[in-house]
Design a protein around this motif. Structure first.
Motif, PDB file in Angstrom:
ATOM      1  N   ALA A 297       0.855  -1.185   0.000  1.00 57.86           N
ATOM      2  CA  ALA A 297       0.000   0.000   0.000  1.00 57.86           C
ATOM      3  C   ALA A 297       0.892   1.235   0.000  1.00 57.86           C
ATOM      4  O   ALA A 297       2.045   1.183   0.441  1.00 57.86           O
TER       5      ALA A 297
ATOM      6  N   PRO B 179      -3.027  -0.400  -3.473  1.00 58.67           N
ATOM      7  CA  PRO B 179      -3.967   0.492  -2.775  1.00 58.67           C
ATOM      8  C   PRO B 179      -3.281   1.797  -2.379  1.00 58.67           C
ATOM      9  O   PRO B 179      -2.181   1.792  -1.835  1.00 58.67           O
TER      10      PRO B 179
ATOM     11  N   ASP C  84      -7.264   0.668  -6.253  1.00 59.44           N
ATOM     12  CA  ASP C  84      -7.966   0.959  -5.006  1.00 59.44           C
ATOM     13  C   ASP C  84      -7.437   2.295  -4.493  1.00 59.44           C
ATOM     14  O   ASP C  84      -6.330   2.370  -3.975  1.00 59.44           O
TER      15      ASP C  84
ATOM     16  N   PHE D 114      -5.352   3.032   7.471  1.00 64.47           N
ATOM     17  CA  PHE D 114      -5.217   2.590   6.081  1.00 64.47           C
ATOM     18  C   PHE D 114      -4.136   1.533   5.943  1.00 64.47           C
ATOM     19  O   PHE D 114      -4.373   0.454   5.364  1.00 64.47           O
TER      20      PHE D 114
ATOM     21  N   ARG E  63      -5.066  -1.759   7.525  1.00 60.51           N
ATOM     22  CA  ARG E  63      -6.051  -2.521   6.767  1.00 60.51           C
ATOM     23  C   ARG E  63      -5.493  -3.114   5.484  1.00 60.51           C
ATOM     24  O   ARG E  63      -5.920  -4.183   5.047  1.00 60.51           O
ATOM     25  N   LYS E  64      -4.559  -2.412   4.865  1.00 60.89           N
ATOM     26  CA  LYS E  64      -4.119  -2.801   3.514  1.00 60.89           C
ATOM     27  C   LYS E  64      -2.851  -3.654   3.483  1.00 60.89           C
ATOM     28  O   LYS E  64      -2.685  -4.496   2.598  1.00 60.89           O
TER      29      LYS E  64
ATOM     30  N   ARG F  88      -2.416  -7.792   2.687  1.00 60.84           N
ATOM     31  CA  ARG F  88      -3.572  -8.353   1.994  1.00 60.84           C
ATOM     32  C   ARG F  88      -3.193  -8.842   0.614  1.00 60.84           C
ATOM     33  O   ARG F  88      -2.268  -8.325  -0.008  1.00 60.84           O
TER      34      ARG F  88
END
Length: 347
Positions: free
Chosen positions: A216, A280, A308, A340, A343-344, A347
């Motif tokens: 990310a 992302p 994203d 952020f 969460r990213k 993944r």
């Protein structure tokens, strides 16, 4: 319908701006206006805004000797970093990684268990001219402390001594070294202003070298597009300056001497195919930020390419507003950044 609603509202609202004429190309000529500060901004931001403007008025012009600019911004950022350290405890040390100098920032309370296999790379702002060390700490301290994660801020080569793609090469070197210790999906890259621009350039560079993309990224107050749009004209006025005759182009900075604005490695916005491969991306700006339009445009292009792209805009906030830690808006921005990446990554 929108025009009718706007006209009806204007009949009942105080007229602060007199429109002298609308040009055929859409340009609008206005009289001098009194523009109130945002009613949505916090009281702390309202109180701080005049101080920020006063401090900014003392900055040397971009044309001043580079040492003068670096000294000014080092003093400014050193004060910010000191204030941040009291709010967000960290430890810092210098470390050379793959031949590139870095500032490593660690949370004083220790790295969280979930982040032991994660790392963030920070790319500081400063017009590709200044910001090393003290500016890097300003961008790294709150994120390392709140996120309980390791942050490595890269002391990349800048102008006028160096030109594009020197900074991208330095980021690549550090990134390659970190790939030996962290999976790509667990590495995040972020930066503000010039650092936000460099983050986009670095990802494009990483893709061109066929390396795995980071998990990310964050492009704050600067992103993948050249400066243009409404904010380049309106933001100076909202910050107490005259509207310029034209936007200040990033490609005109000393670092980009000899580079082409059409090169996707300079502005990834030039290549939808490249943007399809972007990880992302978190984009942050404020309504008084001269880069706002380019950040909005960047988010639209990333979304159109299927990436994203998450956008957050703070009303009444100026360029790099979260560099001053005491305002609620700054704390909100830090929380968005930490959430952020949490969460990213991975993944």
């Amino acid at each position: 319908m929108a025009l009718l609603c706007t006209t009806a509202f204007a009949q009942h609202a105080p007229s602060l701006v007199k429109v002298a004429g609308v040009q055929a190309d859409g340009g609008v000529t206005t009289s001098v206006a009194t523009i109130p500060y945002s009613a949505y901004a916090s009281p702390q931001a309202r109180a701080f805004f005049p101080q920020m403007i006063a401090a900014g008025s003392k900055a040397p012009p971009l044309s001043a000797p580079i040492a003068q600019n670096r000294d000014f911004y080092d003093r400014l950022n050193s004060d910010r970093a000191k204030r941040m350290g009291k709010l967000y405890p960290v430890t810092t040390h210098r470390e050379t990684i793959a031949g590139v100098g870095t500032d490593v920032v660690l949370p004083a309370q220790g790295i969280a268990a979930k982040n032991r296999r994660r790392v963030l790379i920070n790319l500081h702002g400063g017009a590709f001219l200044w910001g090393a060390h003290s500016g890097a700490l300003v961008e790294s301290i709150p994120i390392a402390s709140l996120g309980r994660i390791k942050v490595v801020s890269v002391d990349y080569r800048q102008g006028p001594e160096h030109v594009f793609p020197a900074a991208s090469e330095d980021v690549e070197a550090v990134y390659r070294a970190l790939l030996k210790r962290y999976p790509a999906k667990n590495i995040g890259i972020y930066g503000c202003s010039a650092g936000g621009v460099l983050t986009g350039e670095a990802v494009a560079w990483i893709i061109s070298k066929k390396l795995p993309v980071p998990g990310a990224i964050g492009t704050f107050c600067g992103s993948i597009s050249e400066l243009a749009g409404d904010s380049t004209y309106l933001a100076p006025v909202l910050n107490g300056d005259p509207s310029p005759a034209g936007p200040h182009k990033l490609v005109d900075l000393p670092y980009f001497k000899g580079a082409s604005a059409s090169d996707p490695l300079v502005f990834p916005a030039n290549s939808p195919a490249l943007l399809e491969k972007f990880p992302p991306t978190l984009l942050i700006t404020g309504t008084r930020d001269f880069t706002m339009s380019s950040v909005l445009h960047s988010q639209a292009l990333l979304t159109a390419a299927g990436a994203d792209a998450e956008l957050h805009v703070w009303d009444g906030m100026w360029h790099s507003f979260f560099s001053d830690p005491e305002m609620p808006e700054s704390r909100e921005a830090y929380a968005v950044m930490v959430s952020f990446f949490d969460r990213k990554l991975g993944r």
